[in-house]
Design an enzyme around this catalytic site. Sequence first.
Site, PDB file in Angstrom:
ATOM      1  N   HIS A  82      -4.064   3.743  -2.456  1.00  0.00           N
ATOM      2  CA  HIS A  82      -3.503   3.718  -3.814  1.00  0.00           C
ATOM      3  C   HIS A  82      -2.224   4.543  -3.798  1.00  0.00           C
ATOM      4  O   HIS A  82      -2.257   5.754  -3.596  1.00  0.00           O
ATOM      5  CB  HIS A  82      -4.508   4.292  -4.815  1.00  0.00           C
TER       6      HIS A  82
ATOM      7  N   HIS B 227       1.072  -1.585  -6.196  1.00  0.00           N
ATOM      8  CA  HIS B 227       0.811  -0.148  -6.081  1.00  0.00           C
ATOM      9  C   HIS B 227      -0.453   0.202  -5.294  1.00  0.00           C
ATOM     10  O   HIS B 227      -0.781   1.379  -5.155  1.00  0.00           O
ATOM     11  CB  HIS B 227       0.700   0.457  -7.486  1.00  0.00           C
TER      12      HIS B 227
END
Length: 156
Positions: A74, A59
């Site tokens: 992110h 992620h």
Amino acid sequence: MSETPVLAAVGGRALPLGEVPDPVFAQGMVGYGAAIDPPREMVDAVAPVSGKLLKLLPHAYVIMTSENIGVLVHLGLDTVGLNGAGFTKHVSEGDTVNAGQVVITYDVPAIVAAGLNPVVPVVVMDEREPQNIVVSDAVSTGAGITARETLFTASK
């Protein structure tokens, strides 16, 4: 002083970091930069700078430039709890990547279906001086931006 252009990791609507609904990013605790609210479809997340892939999680990823500027991407907020679901890696930690190279395919609809916010913060790690980040016009106006367009410029 060197200037490093940092590209949009995904396309979408560019946002000032202060509009990210997560205080860790919004208040610059990780570093300063900008964010992108991606379209609700599968997207390829690209390297915003050239350098070494210092950290690669499903992620999130961090790339260290040759000038020792670490840039964090992110993918979504609170997405660590998905344990990799919704993310497909195309490179390996430790690889050298070029700006604009695909790093991860991001399944935005899966993130939204999981009840999470898909916004993508892109920040210079440990940057404590907000004036060292000059955001693009798209960020200032909340306009659309395409992947690989300059999101902001970092000065060091």
